[in-house]
Design a protein around this motif. Sequence first.
Motif, mmCIF file in Angstrom:
data_model
loop_
_atom_site.group_PDB
_atom_site.id
_atom_site.type_symbol
_atom_site.label_atom_id
_atom_site.label_comp_id
_atom_site.label_asym_id
_atom_site.label_seq_id
_atom_site.Cartn_x
_atom_site.Cartn_y
_atom_site.Cartn_z
ATOM 1 N N LEU A 10 0.643 -1.246 -0.136
ATOM 2 C CA LEU A 10 -0.027 0.006 0.127
ATOM 3 C C LEU A 10 0.840 1.329 -0.064
ATOM 4 N N GLY A 11 1.898 1.042 0.395
ATOM 5 C CA GLY A 11 3.036 2.031 0.287
ATOM 6 C C GLY A 11 2.647 3.573 0.951
ATOM 7 N N HIS A 12 2.485 4.375 0.123
ATOM 8 C CA HIS A 12 2.322 5.965 0.381
ATOM 9 C C HIS A 12 0.757 6.103 1.150
ATOM 10 N N GLU A 13 -0.033 4.943 1.157
ATOM 11 C CA GLU A 13 -1.158 5.089 1.646
ATOM 12 C C GLU A 13 -1.102 4.845 3.217
ATOM 13 N N ILE A 14 -0.047 4.148 3.729
ATOM 14 C CA ILE A 14 0.157 4.088 5.154
ATOM 15 C C ILE A 14 0.494 5.172 5.815
ATOM 16 N N PRO A 15 0.033 5.531 6.769
ATOM 17 C CA PRO A 15 0.428 6.937 7.689
ATOM 18 C C PRO A 15 1.871 6.550 8.246
ATOM 19 N N PRO A 16 2.673 7.603 8.302
ATOM 20 C CA PRO A 16 3.979 7.434 8.808
ATOM 21 C C PRO A 16 4.406 7.143 10.363
ATOM 22 N N VAL A 17 3.285 7.264 10.876
ATOM 23 C CA VAL A 17 3.390 7.145 12.616
ATOM 24 C C VAL A 17 2.443 6.133 13.160
ATOM 25 N N VAL A 18 2.933 5.443 14.021
ATOM 26 C CA VAL A 18 2.097 4.080 14.550
ATOM 27 C C VAL A 18 0.952 4.754 15.366
ATOM 28 N N GLY A 41 -11.681 1.036 19.178
ATOM 29 C CA GLY A 41 -12.143 1.593 18.023
ATOM 30 C C GLY A 41 -11.179 2.875 17.666
ATOM 31 N N TYR A 42 -10.933 3.062 16.278
ATOM 32 C CA TYR A 42 -10.073 4.047 15.624
ATOM 33 C C TYR A 42 -10.639 4.715 14.615
ATOM 34 N N GLY A 43 -9.866 5.691 14.353
ATOM 35 C CA GLY A 43 -10.412 6.518 13.185
ATOM 36 C C GLY A 43 -9.609 6.991 12.066
ATOM 37 N N PRO A 44 -10.021 7.834 11.229
ATOM 38 C CA PRO A 44 -8.912 8.123 9.795
ATOM 39 C C PRO A 44 -8.099 9.148 10.376
ATOM 40 N N PHE A 45 -6.942 8.681 11.177
ATOM 41 C CA PHE A 45 -6.102 9.410 11.549
ATOM 42 C C PHE A 45 -4.553 9.472 10.564
ATOM 43 N N ALA A 70 -12.682 7.478 4.197
ATOM 44 C CA ALA A 70 -11.972 7.554 5.619
ATOM 45 C C ALA A 70 -12.246 6.199 6.657
ATOM 46 N N ALA A 71 -12.952 5.151 5.844
ATOM 47 C CA ALA A 71 -13.022 3.813 6.534
ATOM 48 C C ALA A 71 -11.862 3.110 6.042
ATOM 49 N N ARG A 72 -11.698 3.438 4.834
ATOM 50 C CA ARG A 72 -10.244 2.713 4.400
ATOM 51 C C ARG A 72 -9.087 3.024 5.151
ATOM 52 N N LEU A 73 -8.822 4.205 5.521
ATOM 53 C CA LEU A 73 -7.577 4.892 6.049
ATOM 54 C C LEU A 73 -7.948 4.318 7.626
ATOM 55 N N THR A 74 -8.979 4.269 8.062
ATOM 56 C CA THR A 74 -9.020 3.672 9.458
ATOM 57 C C THR A 74 -8.699 2.265 9.493
ATOM 58 N N GLY A 75 -9.156 1.568 8.460
ATOM 59 C CA GLY A 75 -8.780 0.148 8.509
ATOM 60 C C GLY A 75 -7.220 -0.281 8.357
ATOM 61 N N ILE A 76 -6.538 0.758 7.576
ATOM 62 C CA ILE A 76 -5.031 0.833 7.598
ATOM 63 C C ILE A 76 -4.496 0.973 8.640
ATOM 64 N N LEU A 78 -6.017 0.359 11.634
ATOM 65 C CA LEU A 78 -6.242 -0.726 12.490
ATOM 66 C C LEU A 78 -5.406 -1.766 12.416
ATOM 67 N N LEU A 79 -4.948 -1.968 11.112
ATOM 68 C CA LEU A 79 -3.765 -3.118 10.771
ATOM 69 C C LEU A 79 -2.553 -2.595 11.282
ATOM 70 N N LEU A 80 -2.319 -1.274 11.197
ATOM 71 C CA LEU A 80 -1.076 -0.874 11.938
ATOM 72 C C LEU A 80 -0.854 -1.393 13.448
ATOM 73 N N ILE A 81 -2.111 -1.187 14.047
ATOM 74 C CA ILE A 81 -2.310 -1.612 15.580
ATOM 75 C C ILE A 81 -2.141 -3.389 15.684
#
Length: 158
Positions: A10-18, A41-45, A70-76, A78-81
């Motif tokens: 997913l590369g650039h779609e992954i936020p840089p901070v855990v 629960g987490y959000g589109p950060f 936003a739900a897609r980013l939230t899913g990303i 969640l997977l980081l967590i």
Amino acid sequence: MSYEKKFLDLGHEIPPVVPSVPAGYNFVLHRQIGEMLYVSGYGPFWGADVPVEYTGKIGQTLTPIQGYNAARLTGINLLLIVRQAIQSLDNVVQIVAVEGLVNCTDDFTDQPAVINGCSDLLVSIFGDHGRHTRIASGSNALALGICVEITLTVQVRL
């Protein structure tokens, strides 16, 4: 291809901070009991911030497509967590459940289409092991004005 590789692609779609628990909040991001991992629960950060296009109400200031994204980013997130908890997404057996809240107007009734942003991501990474039970509900407000909040239950390898 491994789940971990599919996620990293997913590369650039992954936020840089855990993701982390915001200061002043009294909860943990995840709790593992046996082979079950429960993710709060987490959000589109994006790092510590919420992109402005993901704050507000679906059906008023935001479109369903913005909610889906936003739900897609939230899913990303969640997977980081999940990765933080179990070191690699290759240790996932299956996604068990997704519970999604959508900050929306009273007359908006397509919450499932919004939460599909997360569900579609999970199936794209885990295939049939990403299919899950789900609830998608409307809410009149969410913390920090985010448009979606999602929680995840995952079966993991011990």
